[in-house]
Design a protein around this motif. Structure first.
Motif, PDB file in Angstrom:
ATOM      1  N   GLU A  59     155.500 -33.779 -19.569  1.00 48.72           N
ATOM      2  CA  GLU A  59     154.595 -32.559 -19.804  1.00 48.72           C
ATOM      3  C   GLU A  59     154.247 -32.555 -21.309  1.00 48.72           C
ATOM      4  OE1 GLU A  59     154.299 -28.056 -18.228  1.00 48.72           O
ATOM      5  OE2 GLU A  59     156.068 -28.587 -18.980  1.00 48.72           O
ATOM      6  N   VAL A  60     155.144 -32.593 -22.102  1.00 53.45           N
ATOM      7  CA  VAL A  60     155.007 -32.390 -23.688  1.00 53.45           C
ATOM      8  C   VAL A  60     153.985 -33.789 -23.904  1.00 53.45           C
ATOM      9  CG1 VAL A  60     156.148 -32.931 -25.964  1.00 53.45           C
ATOM     10  CG2 VAL A  60     157.037 -31.290 -23.982  1.00 53.45           C
ATOM     11  N   LYS A  61     154.592 -34.963 -23.393  1.00 54.94           N
ATOM     12  CA  LYS A  61     154.065 -36.243 -23.731  1.00 54.94           C
ATOM     13  C   LYS A  61     152.325 -36.187 -23.519  1.00 54.94           C
ATOM     14  CE  LYS A  61     154.002 -40.928 -22.482  1.00 54.94           C
ATOM     15  NZ  LYS A  61     154.498 -42.139 -21.757  1.00 54.94           N
ATOM     16  N   TRP A  62     152.192 -35.689 -22.167  1.00 51.17           N
ATOM     17  CA  TRP A  62     150.582 -35.598 -21.693  1.00 51.17           C
ATOM     18  C   TRP A  62     149.977 -34.565 -22.148  1.00 51.17           C
ATOM     19  CZ3 TRP A  62     152.028 -37.362 -16.125  1.00 51.17           C
ATOM     20  CH2 TRP A  62     152.480 -38.774 -16.205  1.00 51.17           C
ATOM     21  N   ASP A  63     150.514 -33.432 -22.848  1.00 52.85           N
ATOM     22  CA  ASP A  63     149.801 -32.363 -23.188  1.00 52.85           C
ATOM     23  C   ASP A  63     148.735 -32.662 -24.127  1.00 52.85           C
ATOM     24  OD1 ASP A  63     149.263 -29.559 -23.484  1.00 52.85           O
ATOM     25  OD2 ASP A  63     150.232 -29.426 -25.340  1.00 52.85           O
ATOM     26  N   GLY A  64     147.504 -32.259 -23.894  1.00 48.49           N
ATOM     27  CA  GLY A  64     146.391 -32.666 -24.613  1.00 48.49           C
ATOM     28  C   GLY A  64     145.659 -33.882 -24.109  1.00 48.49           C
ATOM     29  N   GLY A  65     146.204 -34.373 -22.982  1.00 50.27           N
ATOM     30  CA  GLY A  65     145.395 -35.358 -22.533  1.00 50.27           C
ATOM     31  C   GLY A  65     144.296 -35.236 -22.071  1.00 50.27           C
ATOM     32  N   HIS A  66     143.591 -36.148 -21.622  1.00 46.51           N
ATOM     33  CA  HIS A  66     141.997 -35.822 -21.256  1.00 46.51           C
ATOM     34  C   HIS A  66     141.696 -36.999 -20.027  1.00 46.51           C
ATOM     35  CE1 HIS A  66     141.671 -39.365 -23.977  1.00 46.51           C
ATOM     36  NE2 HIS A  66     140.403 -39.788 -23.274  1.00 46.51           N
ATOM     37  N   ILE A  67     140.702 -36.653 -19.211  1.00 44.06           N
ATOM     38  CA  ILE A  67     139.970 -37.478 -18.292  1.00 44.06           C
ATOM     39  C   ILE A  67     139.038 -38.242 -18.952  1.00 44.06           C
ATOM     40  CG2 ILE A  67     139.179 -37.518 -15.832  1.00 44.06           C
ATOM     41  CD1 ILE A  67     141.023 -35.054 -15.266  1.00 44.06           C
ATOM     42  N   ARG A  68     138.851 -39.596 -18.666  1.00 38.49           N
ATOM     43  CA  ARG A  68     137.755 -40.234 -19.076  1.00 38.49           C
ATOM     44  C   ARG A  68     136.361 -39.646 -18.389  1.00 38.49           C
ATOM     45  NH1 ARG A  68     137.254 -46.965 -18.888  1.00 38.49           N
ATOM     46  NH2 ARG A  68     135.823 -46.845 -20.492  1.00 38.49           N
ATOM     47  N   ASP A  69     135.518 -39.555 -19.526  1.00 32.56           N
ATOM     48  CA  ASP A  69     134.151 -39.136 -19.018  1.00 32.56           C
ATOM     49  C   ASP A  69     134.337 -37.870 -18.229  1.00 32.56           C
ATOM     50  OD1 ASP A  69     133.235 -41.582 -19.716  1.00 32.56           O
ATOM     51  OD2 ASP A  69     133.295 -42.509 -17.755  1.00 32.56           O
ATOM     52  N   TRP A  70     135.016 -36.941 -18.742  1.00 36.31           N
ATOM     53  CA  TRP A  70     135.252 -35.725 -18.202  1.00 36.31           C
ATOM     54  C   TRP A  70     133.956 -34.956 -18.095  1.00 36.31           C
ATOM     55  CZ3 TRP A  70     137.864 -33.324 -14.587  1.00 36.31           C
ATOM     56  CH2 TRP A  70     137.892 -31.917 -14.537  1.00 36.31           C
ATOM     57  N   ALA A  71     133.073 -34.761 -19.101  1.00 27.21           N
ATOM     58  CA  ALA A  71     131.756 -34.327 -19.441  1.00 27.21           C
ATOM     59  C   ALA A  71     131.021 -34.463 -18.158  1.00 27.21           C
ATOM     60  CB  ALA A  71     131.036 -34.333 -20.699  1.00 27.21           C
ATOM     61  N   MET A  72     130.855 -35.570 -17.850  1.00 27.10           N
ATOM     62  CA  MET A  72     130.079 -36.371 -16.679  1.00 27.10           C
ATOM     63  C   MET A  72     130.715 -35.831 -15.366  1.00 27.10           C
ATOM     64  SD  MET A  72     129.224 -39.933 -15.541  1.00 27.10           S
ATOM     65  CE  MET A  72     128.842 -40.474 -17.358  1.00 27.10           C
ATOM     66  N   VAL A  73     132.111 -35.597 -15.228  1.00 25.14           N
ATOM     67  CA  VAL A  73     132.615 -35.246 -14.105  1.00 25.14           C
ATOM     68  C   VAL A  73     132.371 -33.922 -13.701  1.00 25.14           C
ATOM     69  CG1 VAL A  73     134.691 -34.867 -13.026  1.00 25.14           C
ATOM     70  CG2 VAL A  73     134.412 -36.878 -14.001  1.00 25.14           C
ATOM     71  N   MET A  74     132.322 -33.014 -14.880  1.00 25.48           N
ATOM     72  CA  MET A  74     131.883 -31.647 -14.820  1.00 25.48           C
ATOM     73  C   MET A  74     130.624 -31.407 -14.260  1.00 25.48           C
ATOM     74  SD  MET A  74     134.581 -29.615 -14.927  1.00 25.48           S
ATOM     75  CE  MET A  74     133.527 -28.076 -15.180  1.00 25.48           C
ATOM     76  N   ASN A  75     129.762 -32.087 -15.027  1.00 22.43           N
ATOM     77  CA  ASN A  75     128.170 -32.192 -14.550  1.00 22.43           C
ATOM     78  C   ASN A  75     128.071 -32.406 -13.419  1.00 22.43           C
ATOM     79  OD1 ASN A  75     127.569 -31.224 -17.326  1.00 22.43           O
ATOM     80  ND2 ASN A  75     127.175 -33.225 -17.712  1.00 22.43           N
ATOM     81  N   GLN A  76     128.750 -33.347 -12.875  1.00 21.53           N
ATOM     82  CA  GLN A  76     128.471 -33.695 -11.398  1.00 21.53           C
ATOM     83  C   GLN A  76     129.188 -32.759 -10.521  1.00 21.53           C
ATOM     84  OE1 GLN A  76     130.050 -37.820 -10.723  1.00 21.53           O
ATOM     85  NE2 GLN A  76     128.642 -38.656 -11.987  1.00 21.53           N
ATOM     86  N   LEU A  77     130.141 -32.138 -10.825  1.00 22.25           N
ATOM     87  CA  LEU A  77     130.962 -31.209 -10.023  1.00 22.25           C
ATOM     88  C   LEU A  77     129.896 -29.824  -9.848  1.00 22.25           C
ATOM     89  CD1 LEU A  77     134.730 -31.423 -10.993  1.00 22.25           C
ATOM     90  CD2 LEU A  77     133.726 -31.955  -8.682  1.00 22.25           C
ATOM     91  N   LEU A  78     129.318 -29.451 -11.303  1.00 25.09           N
ATOM     92  CA  LEU A  78     128.456 -28.345 -11.016  1.00 25.09           C
ATOM     93  C   LEU A  78     127.062 -28.618 -10.350  1.00 25.09           C
ATOM     94  CD1 LEU A  78     129.283 -27.181 -14.656  1.00 25.09           C
ATOM     95  CD2 LEU A  78     130.212 -25.938 -12.638  1.00 25.09           C
TER      96      LEU A  78
END
Length: 95
Positions: free
Chosen positions: A62-81
């Motif tokens: 949890e500490v190691k991955w804190d602040g991690g990100h999903i690649r192309d997250w902005a595109m994913v969010m746009n597609q979800l919305l």
């Protein structure tokens, strides 16, 4: 054939960025591998001892991955919305 696999057809209702997240299991494999590493060397006197080791490893990850990100997250969010069926469920987490 479409009638036999309706769940596969549903996958193509989403954009490529969303599909990639849906079928990617790298995070699950990483956790499983990490658990194997911490449990393969020892014998545990009881189940509680094993659970403590696994809990400790989860906290480390949890500490190691804190602040991690999903690649192309902005595109994913746009597609979800853009998807009316999902939009309301997504937005409730941003209120």
């Amino acid at each position: 054939m479409d009638e036999e696999l309706p769940h596969v057809d549903q996958l193509y209702d989403y954009g490529s960025a969303i599909r990639k997240i849906m079928y990617t299991t790298n995070a699950v494999k990483s956790i499983h591998s990490s658990f194997r590493k911490v449990t393969k060397k020892g014998a545990f006197p009881n189940e509680n001892a094993l659970l403590k080791v696994l809990y400790s490893r989860v906290r480390e990850l949890e500490v190691k991955w804190d602040g991690g990100h999903i690649r192309d997250w902005a595109m994913v969010m746009n597609q979800l919305l853009l998807n009316d069926q999902i939009k309301e469920r997504v937005l409730k987490y941003f209120e």
